[in-house]
Design a protein around this motif. Structure first.
Motif, PDB file in Angstrom:
ATOM      1  N   GLN A   1       0.799  -1.221   0.000  1.00  0.00           N
ATOM      2  CA  GLN A   1       0.000   0.000   0.000  1.00  0.00           C
ATOM      3  C   GLN A   1       0.831   1.271   0.000  1.00  0.00           C
ATOM      4  O   GLN A   1       0.256   2.362  -0.010  1.00  0.00           O
ATOM      5  CB  GLN A   1      -0.934  -0.005   1.211  1.00  0.00           C
ATOM      6  CG  GLN A   1      -1.907  -1.173   1.211  1.00  0.00           C
ATOM      7  CD  GLN A   1      -2.972  -1.026   2.274  1.00  0.00           C
ATOM      8  OE1 GLN A   1      -3.120   0.040   2.877  1.00  0.00           O
ATOM      9  NE2 GLN A   1      -3.728  -2.081   2.503  1.00  0.00           N
TER      10      GLN A   1
ATOM     11  N   TRP B   1       5.585  15.052  12.697  1.00  0.00           N
ATOM     12  CA  TRP B   1       5.174  13.712  12.287  1.00  0.00           C
ATOM     13  C   TRP B   1       4.285  13.089  13.370  1.00  0.00           C
ATOM     14  O   TRP B   1       4.686  12.934  14.520  1.00  0.00           O
ATOM     15  CB  TRP B   1       6.402  12.832  12.069  1.00  0.00           C
ATOM     16  CG  TRP B   1       7.226  13.277  10.896  1.00  0.00           C
ATOM     17  CD1 TRP B   1       6.793  13.912   9.781  1.00  0.00           C
ATOM     18  CD2 TRP B   1       8.643  13.128  10.745  1.00  0.00           C
ATOM     19  NE1 TRP B   1       7.821  14.172   8.924  1.00  0.00           N
ATOM     20  CE2 TRP B   1       8.985  13.683   9.484  1.00  0.00           C
ATOM     21  CE3 TRP B   1       9.652  12.573  11.533  1.00  0.00           C
ATOM     22  CZ2 TRP B   1      10.283  13.705   9.003  1.00  0.00           C
ATOM     23  CZ3 TRP B   1      10.943  12.577  11.047  1.00  0.00           C
ATOM     24  CH2 TRP B   1      11.256  13.139   9.799  1.00  0.00           C
TER      25      TRP B   1
ATOM     26  N   LEU C   1       9.266  14.522   4.277  1.00  0.00           N
ATOM     27  CA  LEU C   1       8.617  13.225   4.388  1.00  0.00           C
ATOM     28  C   LEU C   1       9.313  12.386   5.449  1.00  0.00           C
ATOM     29  O   LEU C   1      10.535  12.407   5.577  1.00  0.00           O
ATOM     30  CB  LEU C   1       8.649  12.500   3.045  1.00  0.00           C
ATOM     31  CG  LEU C   1       7.777  13.104   1.939  1.00  0.00           C
ATOM     32  CD1 LEU C   1       7.919  12.309   0.660  1.00  0.00           C
ATOM     33  CD2 LEU C   1       6.330  13.163   2.380  1.00  0.00           C
TER      34      LEU C   1
ATOM     35  N   PRO D   1       5.802   4.852  10.883  1.00  0.00           N
ATOM     36  CA  PRO D   1       4.548   4.471  11.562  1.00  0.00           C
ATOM     37  C   PRO D   1       4.695   3.293  12.515  1.00  0.00           C
ATOM     38  O   PRO D   1       3.814   3.067  13.346  1.00  0.00           O
ATOM     39  CB  PRO D   1       3.618   4.120  10.389  1.00  0.00           C
ATOM     40  CG  PRO D   1       4.135   4.905   9.241  1.00  0.00           C
ATOM     41  CD  PRO D   1       5.625   4.941   9.420  1.00  0.00           C
TER      42      PRO D   1
ATOM     43  N   PRO E   1       3.607   4.231   1.445  1.00  0.00           N
ATOM     44  CA  PRO E   1       3.889   4.858   2.746  1.00  0.00           C
ATOM     45  C   PRO E   1       2.656   5.323   3.497  1.00  0.00           C
ATOM     46  O   PRO E   1       2.696   5.472   4.713  1.00  0.00           O
ATOM     47  CB  PRO E   1       4.796   6.034   2.377  1.00  0.00           C
ATOM     48  CG  PRO E   1       4.471   6.341   0.954  1.00  0.00           C
ATOM     49  CD  PRO E   1       4.123   5.043   0.306  1.00  0.00           C
ATOM     50  N   GLU E   2       1.545   5.583   2.805  1.00  0.00           N
ATOM     51  CA  GLU E   2       0.347   6.105   3.487  1.00  0.00           C
ATOM     52  C   GLU E   2      -0.458   4.915   4.036  1.00  0.00           C
ATOM     53  O   GLU E   2      -1.395   4.428   3.400  1.00  0.00           O
ATOM     54  CB  GLU E   2      -0.495   6.930   2.515  1.00  0.00           C
ATOM     55  CG  GLU E   2       0.217   8.140   1.961  1.00  0.00           C
ATOM     56  CD  GLU E   2       0.595   9.140   3.057  1.00  0.00           C
ATOM     57  OE1 GLU E   2      -0.129   9.196   4.080  1.00  0.00           O
ATOM     58  OE2 GLU E   2       1.598   9.845   2.891  1.00  0.00           O
TER      59      GLU E   2
ATOM     60  N   ARG F   1      -1.289   4.726   7.635  1.00  0.00           N
ATOM     61  CA  ARG F   1      -1.823   4.959   8.981  1.00  0.00           C
ATOM     62  C   ARG F   1      -3.340   4.892   9.031  1.00  0.00           C
ATOM     63  O   ARG F   1      -3.919   4.586  10.069  1.00  0.00           O
ATOM     64  CB  ARG F   1      -1.353   6.322   9.510  1.00  0.00           C
ATOM     65  CG  ARG F   1       0.155   6.390   9.697  1.00  0.00           C
ATOM     66  CD  ARG F   1       0.589   7.729  10.301  1.00  0.00           C
ATOM     67  NE  ARG F   1       0.081   7.913  11.661  1.00  0.00           N
ATOM     68  CZ  ARG F   1      -0.856   8.793  11.980  1.00  0.00           C
ATOM     69  NH1 ARG F   1      -1.391   9.572  11.046  1.00  0.00           N
ATOM     70  NH2 ARG F   1      -1.249   8.923  13.228  1.00  0.00           N
TER      71      ARG F   1
ATOM     72  N   SER G   1       3.262   9.992  14.000  1.00  0.00           N
ATOM     73  CA  SER G   1       3.740   8.742  14.618  1.00  0.00           C
ATOM     74  C   SER G   1       4.811   9.026  15.656  1.00  0.00           C
ATOM     75  O   SER G   1       4.821   8.429  16.752  1.00  0.00           O
ATOM     76  CB  SER G   1       4.293   7.811  13.541  1.00  0.00           C
ATOM     77  OG  SER G   1       3.296   7.486  12.602  1.00  0.00           O
TER      78      SER G   1
END
Length: 1274
Positions: A973, A1077, A1030, A1036, A975-976, A978, A1079
């Motif tokens: 999926q 960030w 980024l 995460p 990096p996105e 969360r 996380s």
């Protein structure tokens, strides 16, 4: 002194009109734990009328005074009365409730010490009362107050000048209890004896005062008024104790009223007899005396009825629906006693309605007392005849309670229905009885036995109503024909053992009529004989009855209530001898008749194993033994079925026991069979190796021969027949050419496996010849290599058999082989190489966790036996792999592939097989199975065992499982992640893992620190994506790691926070100042003390899952919304709500967790963070989570001598339904189902979730221990 008027006590009784409400009176007493008087929040039943209009009047004293006929008061002697000195007893035990008082209550101390008979205590009190009734009454009142746990005392001044309500208010203010406990709430033996003595004293007071003092218009009036006021108190101790005293007082008054009514009847008979005499023979003085006695008895009856009416309307009608279930149960128990004792007054619909309404109560003990009260009424025909209206109104409810969620309640309900069946005329319809019949198959033996008695009385008793046990053969033939009809119609033929066990207590003599069963089976008459289905069913019943009589043990899933006594064991041995004498002559005939039918021959061969085989020799029955051995050999030669061949091998093994005198005859038959099968197999292997192709007949013949040999090999040593080499050649030919069919390969692999195990078992422990060791080592190595090659075979059955055999061999020849005095076997140790380990892990993933099947197959197999068998097979595969890890054959890191499936994924079952990736990141798979319900018990046991091996490596394995899932999700999926449902599943899995660190914090401390350190390194391992600001790709993972932060000590949190900042600065990956960030902020907040968590909380809100996703806990859905929340609950949990009579299918709402500070020491002491400083560790309460996590913690606590957990809550979705419950039997209510104990596995539906801590034997459950040579038995 004039008698005390009721005006002194009307203040207390006037408040009872508000007893139906919740707390409309004064404020609760200090420390009374919030106990409140009043009604239960929900009505007892939908059809229950409002009680406020009929029985809610509380000013009963006015009624009592207005309707009571005053009779001339008798002069009481005021002179001095000799009185025995009372003995003051010590306090008995040292309970905190019995604190020394300035004014010790003699009654209380005497009753609590239990050293003086209650009758003697009452006699002493009665003498005091006759001297001065106010002093005596105050002593009785203070005894009741002291029995409530209250330290207050009612003085003579208070009694004369205060109303009862004012007295109770002062007692409430002086209660000052240290806890919510009081004498009646304690369950220790001394206080249980005190409760019994308390009830006995109340009854003895009335019993010894029934002829004079009861009618003095002082004692009972004042006592009833005081008890009414106390029963309306908001202090639970007052309410509970006074209600118990009032109900026992009412029971004693009922007995007095019954005695008065008997005296009235006698008086009436005497009066009628005297009047019937002639005019010259009548005695006028006697008639006048009888009339005067009648008037006196009528006055006494009226006064007793007024007292009973006062107690019933003033106390019972309010307390029978009290919020405390113990109080409601007391009311129902005593109401049943009144109805049974004094039916003329109480056996009316006006009283029966209370029991009918309370049958809907939510608490077990209340429903139980209602059912027991009804049992006392339905046990007699005369009382049952007066209950037609009640029966017609509440019969539906009583029948439905057969499926009550509480087994003991269900048992009593079935007994009640049995009494109704015997003592009422056709009240229970056939439809009602159909609801009870299937209960004979449930796993609770008490409930099944009760249902068996009902079934016997309704259907199976040939002479119903005769009241005797017939012994004629004709009656037993009728019984067996009726039993066969029921057994066949129930369509649960594989459960004959459970039906026999249910009927064993009531119809045991009939089931042990071996002559009648044999005669029925051997009959050949076309008119009197049995049909094929009946013969099959009767053979199963015969086998189950023989096993029950010989072994004395219930079938699997049912446990005995108690161990058999010496007399029972002796009777069991005598019965075994009797059945052996009866069935030895009949068994050869039965086998000769049914040997061609495998389904009938297999149970008959099981019967042979239950014989006392020594009788063949002592009874000179060698001829019958020869016949049985001949039939056994014929069965092996005829059949290829798994069940019948296994039964034949077990029977032959029993006949070959070296301890038997005639075991040589069994050895001879075994040698004949082995010679025939070995010669045939050698010939067929030679033909196969020389031929280019095989026809179907040759394949079938070889498969049948190998199957017989493999099953015989399981119980008998066939190594002298040299079967290893031909089987190896056959297996090599299959790998080289692929021409050997799977039905030949599977038994060939089994034969090789048993051959190696038998060779190992024959080796001596010391002085082993090196030639034998080298030969066995070569064979094991070559066979394991062949099995490793079979793991990639085309056929799934071959792959699974090769995997199971490899698992067993690696376990048997593992590192533990040279231990316990077997050092000479060290050269045989076999360790898997890296290639084999990876193949085993890949096989496990493909065949256990990623088992693929289409939607159509899944729906078709949902309730089928094939699905249960496949699930059992997958559980066996998983158990074999986990045992390799536990016994140090595989590295502990290999368990990561298993641990990462320790979660519930049932919420994604509606995903399409060819659709997007599932929550675990596997593409194009079937709907993911519910791994937790299917394999949760095995995975949990593996977690527990591996934790004891090496905690550091175990923690790294848990971390590795989470890292693997995280990496898979990132690959699929991006990096996105969360907001993805799969990411929340990973967090939920981490939360489950964190519960394993709840106890033994000092021992877990190094493992937790290393886990956090390596997790931080993993989070910053991957470089960030393209673009400024980024985060790293693995960042995460810090949110996953934050689930373990509550288990850290406060100094360790500070240390890890510093380490996090250090890694963050070294990597020089700076986040934008305006948008930090999330996380990283979440993980920081989880490590910071509560007082240091500032406004950063508002920037750490994680996106919630989509609306259609499964509901999560607030801490998972919004991980940073309350970063200062702690998973530890408050020290006092809220009282659970009243549970329903039946379990609902919906999930229980999650528990809220109030924030609490983490215990710890000064955060400045970072240098000593790794030292075991006990000053910084407080005893932590356990997290109130779901039942499966708490059970794991409880196991650790019991193994390592740790504090016990406070509470456990069982989530409805994790409960294991009874394998013979209403859903299996087709009688389930759409909105409810009954949860009983676990039954046999064969009837379990595939959709039933398996409770993780229960290990059903049919699903391949296992316990780590010494390995077994044979693992294929179910």
């Amino acid at each position: 002194m004039p008698p005390r008027r009721s005006a002194h006590v009307q203040g207390a009784s006037s408040s009872s009109g508000s007893s139906a409400g919740l707390g409309t009176g004064s404020s609760p007493a200090p420390g009374s734990a919030g106990a409140r008087s009043g009604s239960s929040p929900s009505p007892p039943a939908p059809d229950s009328p409002d009680l406020s209009s009929g029985d809610s009047g509380s000013d009963f004293e006015d009624v009592l005074r207005l309707h009571r006929k005053r009779r001339p008061r008798r002069a009481q002697s005021r002179g001095p009365v000799s009185k025995r000195p009372r003995r003051r007893e010590p306090s008995g035990d040292g309970s905190s409730l019995a604190v020394s008082n300035p004014e010790q209550n003699t009654l209380f101390e005497a009753v609590r010490s239990a050293k003086i008979a209650v009758e003697t205590v009452v006699d002493d009190w009665l003498e005091t009362y006759k001297q001065d009734r106010e002093t005596g009454f105050l002593e009785l009142v203070n005894f009741i107050i002291r029995s409530c746990g209250c330290r207050g005392v009612v003085t003579l001044k208070m009694f004369r000048h205060l109303q009862n309500s004012e007295i109770i208010q002062q007692l409430t203010e002086k209660f000052e209890e240290d806890s919510a406990e009081y004498p009646l709430s304690l369950g220790t033996q001394p206080w249980r004896r005190f409760r019994a003595a308390f009830c006995e004293l109340v009854a003895a007071v009335v019993r010894q005062c029934q002829y004079s003092v009861v009618y003095d218009e002082f004692l009972m009036d004042a006592l009833i008024s005081l008890l009414t006021g106390l029963s309306d108190s908001q202090v639970r101790a007052f309410r509970h104790t006074s209600t118990l005293a009032a109900m026992k007082l009412m029971t004693a008054l009922v007995n007095v009223a019954l005695g008065v009514s008997l005296h009235q009847e006698n008086n009436q008979r005497q009066y009628e007899a005297e009047r019937s005499k002639g005019p010259g023979r009548q005695a006028t003085d006697k008639l006048e005396a009888l009339l005067e006695k009648r008037r006196e008895l009528q006055e006494q009856q009226e006064e007793i009825e007024n007292m009973m009416n006062a107690i019933f309307k003033g106390i019972f009608v309010h307390r029978y629906r009290d919020v405390v279930p113990e109080i409601r149960a007391i009311c129902m128990e005593e109401l049943g006693t009144w109805m049974k004792s004094y039916t003329a007054s109480f056996l009316t619909d006006g009283y029966l309605k209370y029991i009918g309404w309370t049958l809907h109560d939510k608490q077990r003990e209340v429903r139980l007392q209602c059912v027991k009260a009804l049992q006392g009424l339905y046990c007699h025909r005369d009382t049952a005849a007066h209950m037609e209206l009640f029966t017609s109104r509440f019969k539906t409810r009583m029948v439905s309670m057969v499926l009550d969620k509480e087994p003991d309640v269900a048992v009593e309900v079935v007994k009640l229905l049995t009494l109704m069946l015997e003592n009422t005329e056709e009240v229970l319809t056939e439809e009602d009885c159909q609801s009870v019949y299937p209960v004979v198959y449930v796993s609770s033996r008490a409930l099944a036995s009760a249902a068996g008695l009902f079934l016997y009385r309704r259907l199976l008793d040939p002479q119903r109503g005769a009241g005797r046990e017939p012994s004629r053969d004709g009656d037993n033939r009728t019984f067996f024909r009726l039993l066969l009809a029921f057994f066949i119609e129930s369509e649960l033929h594989e459960h004959a053992a459970y039906l026999v066990d249910s009927l064993w207590d009531c119809a045991g003599p009939r089931l042990r009529d071996w002559e009648t069963i044999s005669t029925l089976l051997l009959e050949e008459s076309p008119t009197k004989g049995l049909a094929d289905r009946q013969e099959k069913a009767l053979v199963e019943i015969l086998a189950a009855s023989v096993v029950q009589a010989a072994e004395g043990q219930p079938p699997v899933g049912r446990s005995l209530a108690k161990k058999p006594s010496a007399r029972e064991r002796k009777a069991q041995a005598e019965e075994r001898t009797r059945l052996t004498h009866c069935l030895i002559p009949a068994l050869p005939q039965l086998l000769a008749k049914f040997s061609a039918d495998a389904e009938k021959a297999a149970p008959l061969l099981e019967v042979l194993r239950c014989f006392d085989l020594s009788i063949y020799c002592t009874g000179r029955l060698e001829k019958h033994l020869e016949l049985v051995l001949g039939q056994l050999q014929e069965v092996v030669e005829k059949h290829t079925g798994q069940a019948v061949l296994e039964a034949a091998c077990r029977a032959l093994h029993a006949l070959c026991d070296p301890e038997l005198t005639l075991h040589g005859r069994g050895d001879l038959v075994r040698s004949r069979l082995a010679d025939q099968l070995a010669d045939k197999f050698h010939q067929e292997v030679t033909e196969l190796l020389q031929a280019s192709s095989l026809d179907e007949e040759e394949v079938y013949s070889m498969a049948a021969t190998l199957k017989r040999i493999s099953i015989l090999f399981n119980a008998h040593d066939l190594t002298p027949w040299q079967l290893f080499e031909p089987c190896t050649q056959l297996l090599q030919r299959a790998l080289d050419t692929g021409e050997v069919p799977p039905q030949v390969l599977v038994p060939a692999i089994t034969c090789l496996h048993f051959h190696i195990l038998w060779e190992l078992s024959r080796l001596p422990s010391t002085d082993v010849p090196q030639e034998q060791l080298q030969s066995l080592k070569t064979r094991v190595t070559s066979f394991c290599s062949l099995c490793q090659s079979c793991l990639s075979d085309v056929d799934a059955g071959v792959r699974e058999q090769a995997f199971m055999v490899l698992s067993d061999l690696l376990l048997v020849f593992g590192p533990q082989l040279p231990r316990d005095g077997r050092e000479a076997l060290a050269p045989l140790v076999l360790l898997p190489d890296a290639g084999l380990q990876s193949q085993l892990a890949a096989f496990l993933m493909d065949h256990v966790f990623h088992h693929a099947c289409s939607h159509e197959e899944l729906s078709a197999m949902e309730d089928s036996e094939n699905h249960i068998e496949e699930l059992h097979q997958r559980r066996v595969l998983l158990a074999g792999f986990c045992k390799l890890i536990i016994y140090d054959v595989l590295e502990l890191s290999a368990a990561s592939d298993v641990f990462k499936h320790y979660a519930k994924v049932g919420g994604t079952q509606e995903a399409c097989p060819a659709g997007p990736a599932t929550a675990w990141g596997h593409q194009a798979l079937s709907p993911p199975p519910q791994f937790y319900s299917d394999y949760g018990d095995i995975i949990k046991e593996t977690l527990n065992c591996t934790r004891q091996i090496d905690r550091q490596q175990w923690a790294r394995t848990l971390l590795l499982s989470l890292q693997q899932l995280m990496t898979e999700l990132l690959l699929q999926q991006g990096p996105e992640i969360r907001a993805a449902e799969a990411f929340l599943e990973i967090r939920d899995l981490a939360r489950r893992f964190s519960l394993l660190f709840s106890l033994q914090q000092l021992r877990n401390r190094p493992a937790l620190l290393s886990m956090h350190k390596e997790g931080i390194q993993f989070a910053f391992q991957e470089p960030p994506g393209p673009g400024p600001g980024l985060p790293p790709l693995n960042l995460p993972f810090l949110e996953v790691l934050s689930e373990f932060s509550p288990r850290l000590l406060r100094p360790d949190k500070a240390l890890l926070l510093a380490y996090l900042e250090k890694i963050y600065q070294e990597q020089r990956w700076l986040a934008p100042q305006d948008v930090p960030w999330p996380s990283l902020v979440t993980y920081r907040n989880s490590l910071q003390p509560q007082e240091e968590r500032g406004s950063v909380n508002s920037h750490s809100t994680a996106p919630r899952p989509p609306p259609g996703s499964a509901a999560k806990r607030p801490r998972i859905d919004a991980p940073s919304e309350h970063p200062d929340s702690s998973p530890w609950p408050s020290s006092r949990l809220p009282s659970p709500a009243l549970t329903s009579t039946v379990l609902r299918g919906g999930p229980r709402p999650p528990l809220t967790r109030p924030p609490a500070r983490d215990p710890g020491s000064d955060p400045g002491l970072l240098q000593s963070s790794l030292s075991h400083r006990r000053s910084g560790v407080n005893r932590l309460s356990l997290m109130v989570e779901e039942e499966e996590e708490e059970m794991m913690i409880e196991e650790e606590s019991s193994e390592e001598d740790t504090p016990e957990q406070d509470r456990t809550l069982l989530a409805p979705e994790d409960q294991l339904r009874d394998l013979f419950d209403s859903t299996i039997l087709g009688i389930e209510d759409p909105s409810t189902h009954r949860t009983s104990e676990r039954g046999t596995p064969a009837a379990q539906s595939s959709s039933v979730p398996v409770y993780c801590c229960y290990k059903p034997k049919s699903r391949g459950a296992w316990l780590p221990g010494p390995c077994c040579l044979v693992m294929v038995n179910k």
